[in-house]
Enzyme design. Structure first.
Site, PDB file in Angstrom:
ATOM      1  N   CYS A   1      -6.108  13.068  -6.860  1.00 58.03           N
ATOM      2  CA  CYS A   1      -5.380  14.167  -6.196  1.00 58.03           C
ATOM      3  C   CYS A   1      -3.864  13.981  -6.279  1.00 58.03           C
ATOM      4  O   CYS A   1      -3.120  14.876  -5.886  1.00 58.03           O
ATOM      5  CB  CYS A   1      -5.792  14.280  -4.731  1.00 58.03           C
ATOM      6  SG  CYS A   1      -7.516  14.705  -4.487  1.00 58.03           S
TER       7      CYS A   1
ATOM      8  N   GLU B   1       9.636  -2.938   4.846  1.00 56.67           N
ATOM      9  CA  GLU B   1      10.203  -2.027   3.837  1.00 56.67           C
ATOM     10  C   GLU B   1      10.883  -2.803   2.716  1.00 56.67           C
ATOM     11  O   GLU B   1      11.989  -2.473   2.280  1.00 56.67           O
ATOM     12  CB  GLU B   1      11.203  -1.057   4.496  1.00 56.67           C
ATOM     13  CG  GLU B   1      10.621  -0.209   5.618  1.00 56.67           C
ATOM     14  CD  GLU B   1       9.745   0.947   5.129  1.00 56.67           C
ATOM     15  OE1 GLU B   1       9.524   1.072   3.893  1.00 56.67           O
ATOM     16  OE2 GLU B   1       9.267   1.715   5.979  1.00 56.67           O
TER      17      GLU B   1
ATOM     18  N   SER C   1      -0.551   3.842   5.173  1.00 61.77           N
ATOM     19  CA  SER C   1      -1.664   2.906   5.010  1.00 61.77           C
ATOM     20  C   SER C   1      -1.668   1.837   6.105  1.00 61.77           C
ATOM     21  O   SER C   1      -2.567   0.996   6.139  1.00 61.77           O
ATOM     22  CB  SER C   1      -1.611   2.252   3.624  1.00 61.77           C
ATOM     23  OG  SER C   1      -0.426   1.496   3.465  1.00 61.77           O
TER      24      SER C   1
ATOM     25  N   GLY D   1       0.836  -1.191   0.000  1.00 61.91           N
ATOM     26  CA  GLY D   1       0.000   0.000   0.000  1.00 61.91           C
ATOM     27  C   GLY D   1       0.869   1.239   0.000  1.00 61.91           C
ATOM     28  O   GLY D   1       2.097   1.155  -0.058  1.00 61.91           O
TER      29      GLY D   1
ATOM     30  N   CYS E   1      -8.496  15.222  -0.232  1.00 65.66           N
ATOM     31  CA  CYS E   1      -9.956  15.166  -0.386  1.00 65.66           C
ATOM     32  C   CYS E   1     -10.666  14.245   0.608  1.00 65.66           C
ATOM     33  O   CYS E   1     -11.898  14.226   0.659  1.00 65.66           O
ATOM     34  CB  CYS E   1     -10.330  14.787  -1.820  1.00 65.66           C
ATOM     35  SG  CYS E   1     -10.120  13.035  -2.176  1.00 65.66           S
TER      36      CYS E   1
ATOM     37  N   CYS F   1      -6.747  10.047   1.712  1.00 65.85           N
ATOM     38  CA  CYS F   1      -6.216  11.146   0.902  1.00 65.85           C
ATOM     39  C   CYS F   1      -6.248  12.441   1.715  1.00 65.85           C
ATOM     40  O   CYS F   1      -7.296  12.841   2.225  1.00 65.85           O
ATOM     41  CB  CYS F   1      -7.028  11.308  -0.373  1.00 65.85           C
ATOM     42  SG  CYS F   1      -6.485  12.710  -1.366  1.00 65.85           S
TER      43      CYS F   1
ATOM     44  N   CYS G   1      -5.260  10.154  -3.189  1.00 69.89           N
ATOM     45  CA  CYS G   1      -6.012   9.253  -4.062  1.00 69.89           C
ATOM     46  C   CYS G   1      -5.524   9.445  -5.498  1.00 69.89           C
ATOM     47  O   CYS G   1      -4.704  10.322  -5.767  1.00 69.89           O
ATOM     48  CB  CYS G   1      -7.513   9.529  -3.957  1.00 69.89           C
ATOM     49  SG  CYS G   1      -8.000  11.094  -4.698  1.00 69.89           S
TER      50      CYS G   1
ATOM     51  N   MET H   1       2.174   5.071   1.563  1.00 68.65           N
ATOM     52  CA  MET H   1       2.606   5.504   2.888  1.00 68.65           C
ATOM     53  C   MET H   1       1.366   5.820   3.718  1.00 68.65           C
ATOM     54  O   MET H   1       0.327   6.179   3.182  1.00 68.65           O
ATOM     55  CB  MET H   1       3.499   6.731   2.763  1.00 68.65           C
ATOM     56  CG  MET H   1       4.817   6.373   2.097  1.00 68.65           C
ATOM     57  SD  MET H   1       5.918   7.762   2.017  1.00 68.65           S
ATOM     58  CE  MET H   1       6.133   8.100   3.760  1.00 68.65           C
TER      59      MET H   1
ATOM     60  N   LYS I   1       0.876  -0.474   6.818  1.00 70.05           N
ATOM     61  CA  LYS I   1       1.521  -1.736   6.429  1.00 70.05           C
ATOM     62  C   LYS I   1       2.329  -2.339   7.578  1.00 70.05           C
ATOM     63  O   LYS I   1       2.232  -3.522   7.869  1.00 70.05           O
ATOM     64  CB  LYS I   1       2.477  -1.520   5.246  1.00 70.05           C
ATOM     65  CG  LYS I   1       1.826  -0.977   3.998  1.00 70.05           C
ATOM     66  CD  LYS I   1       2.861  -0.791   2.899  1.00 70.05           C
ATOM     67  CE  LYS I   1       3.922   0.245   3.240  1.00 70.05           C
ATOM     68  NZ  LYS I   1       3.394   1.617   3.408  1.00 70.05           N
TER      69      LYS I   1
HETATM   70 ZN    ZN Z   1      -8.055  12.802  -3.106  1.00 68.43          ZN
END
Ligand code: ZN
Length: 202
Positions: free
Chosen positions: A181, A90, A20, A16, A149, A146, A178, A18, A22
Site C-alpha cells: 500500500c 529520533e 510503530s 521501524g 489495509c 497499515c 505496508c 512512524m 519506537k
Molecule cells: Zn496495506
C-alpha cells in the site's frame, strides 16, 4: 582464577516506521534501567520540538526527561561519568558522527539504546540508521498497522505534498503503510473501510 563481572557496554537499536511505537519502547527500556537504580541520560535532536523541549515524549504521552542537542558531539560532552545507560531518540535526525559516539560510549561500558526511523517516506534507508543497525548488538524492528489495509506496516506514507527527507513527522503528515500500500507518488489519506460481515443487519 576468579572471574570478575564487569559492566559491558552495548548498542541496542529500536527501529521501524512512524506510529510503530519506537519512542514508547525506548522510554520503557530507560524506565526499567531507572528502576534498577542505574543513571540514565536521554538525548534528542533539537530539530524534534514537536511536544516538549525537555522531554522525549511519544504519541501516547509517556515521557522521560531528555536533553536536546544540536549535534551528536554534544552528547559526548554531556554524558556524565556515572551514567550507565544512554538513550537517543529520533536518531535519524542526527549527523553521521552519532555512529562513532555510540561506539565510544558502548566501548567504555555504557548501554546505549537508540530509537529511530529505519526508512524515509520514500522507503529508502534513513542515514545514519543503517550504520547503527550494523554495529548494534541487538536490533528490534517494530511495526505499525497499515492504515490502508490493516496489515502490519513497515513504511511511512507521506500524505501531504513535499520532497524534503528531513520532515519532522507529525500525525497529520504521515500514515503507516505496508509494502504493497506504500506509494511514493500518492499524497492523500487512505480510507480504511471494512466490508459488512455477511449476514449482519448493518
Ligand atoms: Zn496495506
Amino acid at each position: 582464577m576468579a572471574l570478575t563481572p564487569r559492566f559491558s557496554g552495548s548498542i541496542e537499536v529500536v527501529c521501524g516506521s512512524m506510529f510503530s511505537g519506537k519512542t514508547e519502547e525506548l522510554i520503557r527500556r530507560l524506565k526499567r534501567a531507572q528502576i534498577a537504580k542505574l543513571k540514565v541520560q536521554c538525548f534528542k535532536p533539537v530539530i524534534d520540538d514537536r511536544y516538549s523541549k525537555d522531554h522525549v515524549m511519544s504519541h501516547d504521552s509517556s515521557k522521560i526527561l531528555s536533553i536536546p542537542v544540536a549535534k551528536s558531539s554534544e552528547i559526548m560532552e554531556k554524558v556524565e561519568d556515572n551514567t550507565r545507560v544512554v538513550g537517543v531518540d529520533e536518531a535519524q535526525f542526527f549527523d553521521a558522527g552519532i555512529v562513532e559516539i555510540c561506539q565510544k560510549l558502548a566501548n567504555r561500558g555504557v548501554r546505549v539504546v537508540v530509537a529511530g526511523l529505519d526508512m524515509d517516506y520514500l522507503g529508502n534507508p534513513f542515514e545514519p540508521m543503517p550504520k547503527l543497525l550494523a554495529i548494534a548488538e541487538n536490533v528490534t524492528k517494530l511495526h505499525a498497522i497499515c492504515m490502508a489495509c490493516g496489515t502490519e506496516a513497515s513504511r511511512s506514507q507521506r500524505i501531504v505534498a513535499g520532497d524534503d527527507q528531513i520532515s519532522v513527522g507529525s500525525k497529520e503528515q504521515y500514515e503507516a503503510r505496508c509494502r504493497s500500500c506504500h506509494d511514493i507518488n500518492e499524497t492523500k489519506q487512505s480510507t480504511l473501510t471494512f466490508p459488512p460481515i455477511e449476514g449482519s443487519k448493518a
